[in-house]
Enzyme design. Sequence first.
Site, mmCIF file in Angstrom:
data_model
loop_
_atom_site.group_PDB
_atom_site.id
_atom_site.type_symbol
_atom_site.label_atom_id
_atom_site.label_comp_id
_atom_site.label_asym_id
_atom_site.label_seq_id
_atom_site.Cartn_x
_atom_site.Cartn_y
_atom_site.Cartn_z
ATOM 1 N N LYS A 1 0.822 -1.218 0.000
ATOM 2 C CA LYS A 1 0.000 0.000 0.000
ATOM 3 C C LYS A 1 0.857 1.270 0.000
ATOM 4 O O LYS A 1 0.387 2.329 -0.397
ATOM 5 C CB LYS A 1 -0.969 -0.015 1.170
ATOM 6 C CG LYS A 1 -2.086 -1.037 0.963
ATOM 7 C CD LYS A 1 -3.167 -0.953 2.014
ATOM 8 C CE LYS A 1 -4.342 -1.837 1.655
ATOM 9 N NZ LYS A 1 -4.039 -3.279 1.773
HETATM 10 C C1 LIG Z 1 -4.566 -4.333 0.911
HETATM 11 C C2 LIG Z 1 -3.805 -5.593 0.819
HETATM 12 C C3 LIG Z 1 -4.125 -6.605 -0.108
HETATM 13 C C4 LIG Z 1 -5.324 -6.526 -1.033
HETATM 14 O O1 LIG Z 1 -5.191 -5.538 -2.015
HETATM 15 P P1 LIG Z 1 -6.481 -5.006 -2.797
HETATM 16 O O2 LIG Z 1 -6.010 -3.873 -3.615
HETATM 17 O O3 LIG Z 1 -7.446 -4.568 -1.712
HETATM 18 O O4 LIG Z 1 -7.023 -6.131 -3.590
HETATM 19 C C5 LIG Z 1 -3.324 -7.735 -0.158
HETATM 20 N N1 LIG Z 1 -2.276 -7.885 0.675
HETATM 21 C C6 LIG Z 1 -1.935 -6.939 1.574
HETATM 22 C C7 LIG Z 1 -0.778 -7.190 2.472
HETATM 23 C C8 LIG Z 1 -2.671 -5.762 1.687
HETATM 24 O O5 LIG Z 1 -2.327 -4.839 2.601
#
Ligand SMILES: *Cc1c(COP(=O)(O)O)cnc(C)c1O
Length: 550
Positions: free
Chosen positions: A123
């Site tokens: 993120k």
């Molecule tokens: C947010 C997140 C996801 C999922 O990503 P999306 O964009 O919501 O599909 C997967 N793994 C981790 C570690 C995350 O923080």
Amino acid sequence: MAANNSKYSSTRYHDPSQREFFSFEEVVLKGLASDGGLFHPHEVPNVGSKYLEWRDLSFPDLAYQIIRLYVDDHEISNDELKTLVDRSYSTFRHPDTVPLVTLDESKNLHLLELFHGPTFAFKDVALQFLGNLFEFFLVRKNQNLKPGEPRHHLTVIGATSGDTGSAAIYGLRGKKDVSIFIMFPDGKVSPVQEAQMTTVLDPNVHCLSVQGTFDDCQDYVKALFADPDMNKIHHLAAVNSINWARILAQITYYFYAYFQLLKKNPELTKAKFVVPTGNFGDILAGYYALRMGLPVAKLIVATNENDILHRFWQTGSYSKKPKPAGEPHGGIKEDGAQAHEAGVKETYSPAMDILVSSNFERLLWHLSLEHELEVNPDVKFEETVRVAGGKINGWFQELKNTGSFTVDGQISDKARAIFSTYRVSNPETLEAIRECYRGKAISTKGYVLDPHSAIGVAASLREISAAGQTDVPTVSLATAHPAKFAGAVELALQEEKSFDFSSVLPEQFVGLGEKERKVVQVSSKEGLPGIRQIITREVQQEKEVRQNGV
Ligand SMILES: *Cc1c(COP(=O)(O)O)cnc(C)c1O
């Protein structure tokens, strides 16, 4: 005049008496359209084979080229955008920003490590950029103030059960004219995640440890957004995964991974990407990369036991799981996805625990438009756009009213032509961590996957054995560092004599628990009025500190 790809519309636009177009700045600051839809670029720029000219660029230079196509230069100049992008990725620890690691040469399986940013999760790629964008827009608004006019100020509020909160805080810490308030349920987030959030001491960062559940936190956030006074005084904003700027920033690493493969194999013609998926933000960026011209052979959705997407690809119906009789209603899950307490399963991959997947609406919009253009080729483009938006609007009303909707067969066929899906259970997640570590599932020995990335690798291995050929490489996206999810990793590897958790612990995590913290406790008695008071008080204090030139 803005080109079509730097104009934005809502996925639910269908009423010509409403405004159709929005600028990039509006889209970033608003987050969600007022009709409840998500913003999408009016046209996706297809660069054809020109993308190959980008093959030797550094990650920030590549990000600049891609983002430039979606933002009009009257809104952000070339120099300004370059500075924004460079600053966003200067916080990453790895020289390649998002390195590609080969897990198994004979299977042609590679892992794209997206966790080298400040909070060790993918993120960061998006939120470092979004934080800088917020600051850029606010500072610009404040440049031409008349004497005596108050400064524009943005107050970002959010609730977290752990994963989004720290990436959002690190994206916004120290930014001018922006404050951030993150609420989390007291005692219910993992110690590492709580420490990551509360040890950030910048004056504009505020953590609220709220007595209650994650849903209570989310209800407070919703109530604050619904409060006109709060909005007027504080200009509330959100940073959840539906924000277009987050998707945009994530497109870059699909190209970057492809170019890293191309360096290994100049004959490369295509690649598959496997993405551990929750809210569909990460993989949607891959879809935009494909639409832009990147030769993506397939996009593979890997879900945990919260499998609404997997079920959609199997049935063409997008359906919340029926709620067991007598269970209470829940609220909204991390990152804005809706959740019934009863409907969402707690898994080892909590960042993927969702009931509905909010960014999926954007994919449906693009597929519906494509479908309408095919079946009604003589209708004017504007009219076709309206019909597609009307369809989306209808489906999502139906979802709200009945808990499910079913799309036209041709639309689900289109989705199947590009994507496939695998569902990975809790035991399979642990097994993937273990078998990869042992070098049984892959030829590399000793690699420690976090539980989210493990779901991607488990899905990749199934895809590889189903496809049976290896000339098309598989890139599995690694979304978090294993040290963030110590519980699941230690559970998976408890019988491995050679494994010692401290060997994967980054130096940034060592001693984190003893560092100074800044956090405000909110009792359930204080509740919403208490939170309102805290926000008003803290923002006021920040302003005073600034005026005194500290
Ligand atoms: C947010 C997140 C996801 C999922 O990503 P999306 O964009 O919501 O599909 C997967 N793994 C981790 C570690 C995350 O923080």
